[in-house]
Design a protein around this motif. Sequence first.
Motif, PDB file in Angstrom:
ATOM      1  N   GLN A 188       0.841  -1.186   0.000  1.00  0.00           N
ATOM      2  CA  GLN A 188       0.000   0.000   0.000  1.00  0.00           C
ATOM      3  C   GLN A 188       0.878   1.239   0.000  1.00  0.00           C
ATOM      4  OE1 GLN A 188      -3.462   0.027  -0.142  1.00  0.00           O
ATOM      5  NE2 GLN A 188      -3.165  -2.141  -0.517  1.00  0.00           N
ATOM      6  N   PRO A 189       0.552   2.222  -0.842  1.00  0.00           N
ATOM      7  CA  PRO A 189       1.363   3.450  -0.854  1.00  0.00           C
ATOM      8  C   PRO A 189       1.189   4.231   0.444  1.00  0.00           C
ATOM      9  CG  PRO A 189      -0.528   3.651  -2.331  1.00  0.00           C
ATOM     10  CD  PRO A 189      -0.532   2.248  -1.805  1.00  0.00           C
ATOM     11  N   ASP A 190       2.234   4.908   0.843  1.00  0.00           N
ATOM     12  CA  ASP A 190       2.206   5.733   2.045  1.00  0.00           C
ATOM     13  C   ASP A 190       1.432   7.012   1.727  1.00  0.00           C
ATOM     14  OD1 ASP A 190       2.714   7.519   4.133  1.00  0.00           O
ATOM     15  OD2 ASP A 190       4.786   6.868   4.371  1.00  0.00           O
ATOM     16  N   PRO A 191       0.277   7.220   2.389  1.00  0.00           N
ATOM     17  CA  PRO A 191      -0.534   8.413   2.087  1.00  0.00           C
ATOM     18  C   PRO A 191       0.211   9.720   2.310  1.00  0.00           C
ATOM     19  CG  PRO A 191      -1.680   6.946   3.632  1.00  0.00           C
ATOM     20  CD  PRO A 191      -0.314   6.378   3.407  1.00  0.00           C
ATOM     21  N   ALA A 192       1.125   9.755   3.291  1.00  0.00           N
ATOM     22  CA  ALA A 192       1.868  10.993   3.561  1.00  0.00           C
ATOM     23  C   ALA A 192       2.775  11.345   2.386  1.00  0.00           C
ATOM     24  CB  ALA A 192       2.689  10.844   4.835  1.00  0.00           C
ATOM     25  N   ILE A 193       3.384  10.344   1.777  1.00  0.00           N
ATOM     26  CA  ILE A 193       4.249  10.600   0.613  1.00  0.00           C
ATOM     27  C   ILE A 193       3.413  11.065  -0.566  1.00  0.00           C
ATOM     28  CG2 ILE A 193       5.747   9.488  -1.104  1.00  0.00           C
ATOM     29  CD1 ILE A 193       6.901   7.822   1.202  1.00  0.00           C
ATOM     30  N   LEU A 194       2.286  10.416  -0.790  1.00  0.00           N
ATOM     31  CA  LEU A 194       1.417  10.822  -1.903  1.00  0.00           C
ATOM     32  C   LEU A 194       0.929  12.258  -1.697  1.00  0.00           C
ATOM     33  CD1 LEU A 194      -0.670   7.572  -2.476  1.00  0.00           C
ATOM     34  CD2 LEU A 194       1.399   8.325  -3.661  1.00  0.00           C
ATOM     35  N   GLN A 195       0.605  12.613  -0.448  1.00  0.00           N
ATOM     36  CA  GLN A 195       0.158  13.981  -0.155  1.00  0.00           C
ATOM     37  C   GLN A 195       1.261  14.988  -0.453  1.00  0.00           C
ATOM     38  OE1 GLN A 195      -3.199  14.410   1.075  1.00  0.00           O
ATOM     39  NE2 GLN A 195      -2.699  16.372   0.210  1.00  0.00           N
ATOM     40  N   GLN A 196       2.499  14.642  -0.146  1.00  0.00           N
ATOM     41  CA  GLN A 196       3.621  15.545  -0.432  1.00  0.00           C
ATOM     42  C   GLN A 196       3.794  15.740  -1.931  1.00  0.00           C
ATOM     43  OE1 GLN A 196       6.896  13.751   1.662  1.00  0.00           O
ATOM     44  NE2 GLN A 196       6.258  14.597   3.621  1.00  0.00           N
ATOM     45  N   LEU A 197       3.544  14.712  -2.715  1.00  0.00           N
ATOM     46  CA  LEU A 197       3.687  14.826  -4.167  1.00  0.00           C
ATOM     47  C   LEU A 197       2.705  15.830  -4.767  1.00  0.00           C
ATOM     48  CD1 LEU A 197       4.220  11.091  -5.153  1.00  0.00           C
ATOM     49  CD2 LEU A 197       5.937  12.904  -5.155  1.00  0.00           C
ATOM     50  N   VAL A 198       1.528  15.970  -4.154  1.00  0.00           N
ATOM     51  CA  VAL A 198       0.539  16.907  -4.694  1.00  0.00           C
ATOM     52  C   VAL A 198       0.622  18.287  -4.048  1.00  0.00           C
ATOM     53  CG1 VAL A 198      -1.056  15.087  -5.396  1.00  0.00           C
ATOM     54  CG2 VAL A 198      -1.346  16.153  -3.174  1.00  0.00           C
ATOM     55  N   ASN A 199       1.422  18.422  -2.981  1.00  0.00           N
ATOM     56  CA  ASN A 199       1.532  19.716  -2.289  1.00  0.00           C
ATOM     57  C   ASN A 199       2.881  20.403  -2.445  1.00  0.00           C
ATOM     58  OD1 ASN A 199      -1.076  19.668  -1.212  1.00  0.00           O
ATOM     59  ND2 ASN A 199      -0.430  18.387   0.482  1.00  0.00           N
ATOM     60  N   MET A 200       3.942  19.627  -2.616  1.00  0.00           N
ATOM     61  CA  MET A 200       5.297  20.202  -2.654  1.00  0.00           C
ATOM     62  C   MET A 200       5.652  20.676  -4.059  1.00  0.00           C
ATOM     63  SD  MET A 200       8.719  18.349  -1.285  1.00  0.00           S
ATOM     64  CE  MET A 200      10.322  19.079  -1.492  1.00  0.00           C
ATOM     65  N   LYS A 201       6.303  21.828  -4.104  1.00  0.00           N
ATOM     66  CA  LYS A 201       6.739  22.390  -5.382  1.00  0.00           C
ATOM     67  C   LYS A 201       8.225  22.136  -5.590  1.00  0.00           C
ATOM     68  CE  LYS A 201       3.243  25.950  -5.519  1.00  0.00           C
ATOM     69  NZ  LYS A 201       2.950  27.372  -5.590  1.00  0.00           N
ATOM     70  N   MET A 202       8.593  22.009  -6.837  1.00  0.00           N
ATOM     71  CA  MET A 202      10.010  21.834  -7.190  1.00  0.00           C
ATOM     72  C   MET A 202      10.763  23.086  -6.728  1.00  0.00           C
ATOM     73  SD  MET A 202      11.910  19.622  -8.534  1.00  0.00           S
ATOM     74  CE  MET A 202      13.621  19.571  -8.999  1.00  0.00           C
ATOM     75  N   PRO A 203      11.814  22.912  -5.918  1.00  0.00           N
ATOM     76  CA  PRO A 203      12.479  24.080  -5.338  1.00  0.00           C
ATOM     77  C   PRO A 203      13.519  24.767  -6.228  1.00  0.00           C
ATOM     78  CG  PRO A 203      13.389  22.073  -4.414  1.00  0.00           C
ATOM     79  CD  PRO A 203      12.281  21.656  -5.334  1.00  0.00           C
ATOM     80  N   PHE A 204      13.860  24.171  -7.382  1.00  0.00           N
ATOM     81  CA  PHE A 204      14.910  24.769  -8.204  1.00  0.00           C
ATOM     82  C   PHE A 204      14.744  24.345  -9.658  1.00  0.00           C
ATOM     83  CE2 PHE A 204      16.533  20.709  -6.628  1.00  0.00           C
ATOM     84  CZ  PHE A 204      16.911  20.089  -7.806  1.00  0.00           C
TER      85      PHE A 204
END
Length: 74
Positions: A5-21
């Motif tokens: 099962q995928p880790d929901p916290a990681i999936l949430q970060q993928l849709v919320n975090m922006k590429m920093p550079f």
Amino acid sequence: MESAQPDPAILQQLVNMKMPFGKYKDVLLCDLPVSYLEWFQRSGFPKGKLGMLLETMYVIRINGLTQLLEPLKK
């Protein structure tokens, strides 16, 4: 045999975090073009959390699993 099962916290970060550079600075990780993720795969993902997230997004994309992220984008 248990299914992974995928880790929901990681999936949430993928849709919320922006590429920093770089060329796609400020683009959500889930919206990065597959060609950019493929470039990282060839050249090496960054160290640490960002690299893990980019590699996870790459695996999601190449396996056609982007529908996992759709409910989280809302």
